[in-house]
Design a protein around this motif. Structure first.
Motif, PDB file in Angstrom:
ATOM      1  N   ALA A   1       0.808  -1.215   0.000  1.00 11.50           N
ATOM      2  CA  ALA A   1       0.000   0.000   0.000  1.00 11.50           C
ATOM      3  C   ALA A   1       0.845   1.271   0.000  1.00 11.50           C
ATOM      4  O   ALA A   1       0.372   2.337  -0.409  1.00 11.50           O
ATOM      5  CB  ALA A   1      -0.948   0.004   1.203  1.00 11.50           C
TER       6      ALA A   1
ATOM      7  N   ARG B   1       3.361   1.786  -1.871  1.00 15.72           N
ATOM      8  CA  ARG B   1       3.753   2.036  -3.269  1.00 15.72           C
ATOM      9  C   ARG B   1       5.166   2.604  -3.379  1.00 15.72           C
ATOM     10  O   ARG B   1       5.431   3.518  -4.164  1.00 15.72           O
ATOM     11  CB  ARG B   1       2.748   2.966  -3.963  1.00 15.72           C
TER      12      ARG B   1
ATOM     13  N   VAL C   1       0.196  -1.771  -8.009  1.00 18.59           N
ATOM     14  CA  VAL C   1      -0.526  -2.009  -6.764  1.00 18.59           C
ATOM     15  C   VAL C   1      -1.963  -1.550  -6.967  1.00 18.59           C
ATOM     16  O   VAL C   1      -2.232  -0.356  -7.098  1.00 18.59           O
ATOM     17  CB  VAL C   1       0.131  -1.254  -5.590  1.00 18.59           C
TER      18      VAL C   1
ATOM     19  N   GLN D   1      -6.250  -1.731  -6.022  1.00 20.03           N
ATOM     20  CA  GLN D   1      -7.153  -1.909  -4.890  1.00 20.03           C
ATOM     21  C   GLN D   1      -7.818  -3.273  -4.989  1.00 20.03           C
ATOM     22  O   GLN D   1      -8.504  -3.571  -5.962  1.00 20.03           O
ATOM     23  CB  GLN D   1      -8.215  -0.808  -4.887  1.00 20.03           C
TER      24      GLN D   1
ATOM     25  N   PRO E   1      -9.361  -7.231   0.697  1.00 22.60           N
ATOM     26  CA  PRO E   1      -8.376  -7.845   1.607  1.00 22.60           C
ATOM     27  C   PRO E   1      -8.578  -9.350   1.709  1.00 22.60           C
ATOM     28  O   PRO E   1      -9.692  -9.856   1.627  1.00 22.60           O
ATOM     29  CB  PRO E   1      -8.654  -7.144   2.943  1.00 22.60           C
TER      30      PRO E   1
ATOM     31  N   ASP F   1       1.636  -1.506   7.417  1.00 25.01           N
ATOM     32  CA  ASP F   1       0.496  -1.423   6.504  1.00 25.01           C
ATOM     33  C   ASP F   1       0.185  -2.725   5.785  1.00 25.01           C
ATOM     34  O   ASP F   1      -0.748  -2.779   4.980  1.00 25.01           O
ATOM     35  CB  ASP F   1       0.705  -0.293   5.491  1.00 25.01           C
ATOM     36  N   TRP F   2       0.946  -3.788   6.063  1.00 22.44           N
ATOM     37  CA  TRP F   2       0.512  -5.101   5.594  1.00 22.44           C
ATOM     38  C   TRP F   2      -0.837  -5.452   6.214  1.00 22.44           C
ATOM     39  O   TRP F   2      -1.562  -6.319   5.711  1.00 22.44           O
ATOM     40  CB  TRP F   2       1.549  -6.175   5.950  1.00 22.44           C
TER      41      TRP F   2
ATOM     42  N   LYS G   1      -3.377  -3.822   5.980  1.00 26.35           N
ATOM     43  CA  LYS G   1      -4.424  -3.466   5.017  1.00 26.35           C
ATOM     44  C   LYS G   1      -4.716  -4.596   4.028  1.00 26.35           C
ATOM     45  O   LYS G   1      -5.703  -4.531   3.303  1.00 26.35           O
ATOM     46  CB  LYS G   1      -4.016  -2.216   4.253  1.00 26.35           C
ATOM     47  N   GLU G   2      -3.848  -5.609   4.003  1.00 21.69           N
ATOM     48  CA  GLU G   2      -4.010  -6.694   3.032  1.00 21.69           C
ATOM     49  C   GLU G   2      -4.879  -7.833   3.555  1.00 21.69           C
ATOM     50  O   GLU G   2      -5.107  -8.801   2.834  1.00 21.69           O
ATOM     51  CB  GLU G   2      -2.636  -7.251   2.639  1.00 21.69           C
TER      52      GLU G   2
END
Length: 249
Positions: free
Chosen positions: A128, A130, A183, A185, A188, A211-212, A214-215
């Motif tokens: 996320a 980037r 990357v 959207q 998840p 921020d992993w 968010k996956e």
């Protein structure tokens, strides 16, 4: 071994574990080989069978062209690994391997195949963010400089032009896989993720791995280890203890 046999092309098992109840597919860092995981079985419970992934363009697959794009790489991986999804499994990816493992997890879910019990990622900044990937589109000097900055590479490699010439193409191809992968959207994963970050890692410190979370919609944990991008032996052992405990739960 119960279930399907580990293939000799993409997947390598360095231990005979007929009573294993879960497979742990291990994806190496850019330029890495399956042999990076050859001793992992000694530190994992007998119920876990580590299966190392050997990508084209290195070691005994040196004559095969390495992949330079994520989509065809993941397509080939799904075809090769589908017979091995006959028992519960998890994915572990180190650095570039983390992004490949993530893409594979999405692909098996999209195809309606069995999904991993857990995804483990190490030394890889969260998608996320980037962040640009260094090295893949730089001249050879820049690629070598990036390799030096990461640490973990035997010094003799830099002192041997012939060895370096053999190694750099697979390294550049692997970095290109990540560097050219957009990357996007995505929904998840319904898969718990645990991330491992080296406290002194300049590329993927803990702050860049949070921020992993968010996956996944199934739970996230971040474990900070001593060391940089590559973990010391004792911290690698600690990581495997945690992985073993997670897969026993």
């Amino acid at each position: 071994m119960t279930g399907a046999s580990v293939t000799s092309g993409w997947a390598r098992s360095y231990a005979n574990r007929p009573d294993a109840t879960v497979r742990l597919f291990c994806f190496p860092y850019a330029g890495g080989t399956a042999s990076l995981f050859r001793t992992w079985h000694t530190a994992l419970p007998e119920t876990i069978e580590p299966v190392a992934i050997q990508l084209p363009g290195r070691d005994d697959r040196f004559d095969e062209p390495p992949h330079e794009r994520m989509d065809p790489l993941v397509t080939d991986l799904v075809e090769a690994l589908t017979p091995l999804l006959d028992k519960p499994y998890a994915l572990y990816g180190f650095s570039m391997g983390a992004r490949v493992a993530l893409a594979l997890a999405h692909e098996v879910s999209y195809r309606g195949l069995p999904t991993p019990r857990r995804l483990f990622v190490a030394s890889s900044a969260a998608p996320a963010l980037r962040r640009p990937v260094r090295g893949w589109d730089e001249p050879e000097e820049g690629l070598v400089a990036y390799l030096r900055d990461l640490g973990g590479t035997p010094p003799e490699l830099f002192d041997n032009p012939d060895l370096l010439e053999l190694f750099l193409p697979s390294l550049r191809a692997d970095l290109t896989v990540v560097g050219t992968c957009p990357v996007v959207q995505t929904t998840p994963l319904d898969v718990p993720i645990r991330a491992f970050a080296g406290e002194a890692d300049a590329e993927a410190p803990p702050a860049r791995m949070r921020d992993w979370a968010k996956e996944t919609c199934a739970g996230f944990e971040l474990t900070t280890l001593d060391g940089g991008h590559f973990f010391p032996e004792e911290e690698t052992a600690r990581m495997m203890e945690i992985i073993g405990a997670d897969l026993r739960d």
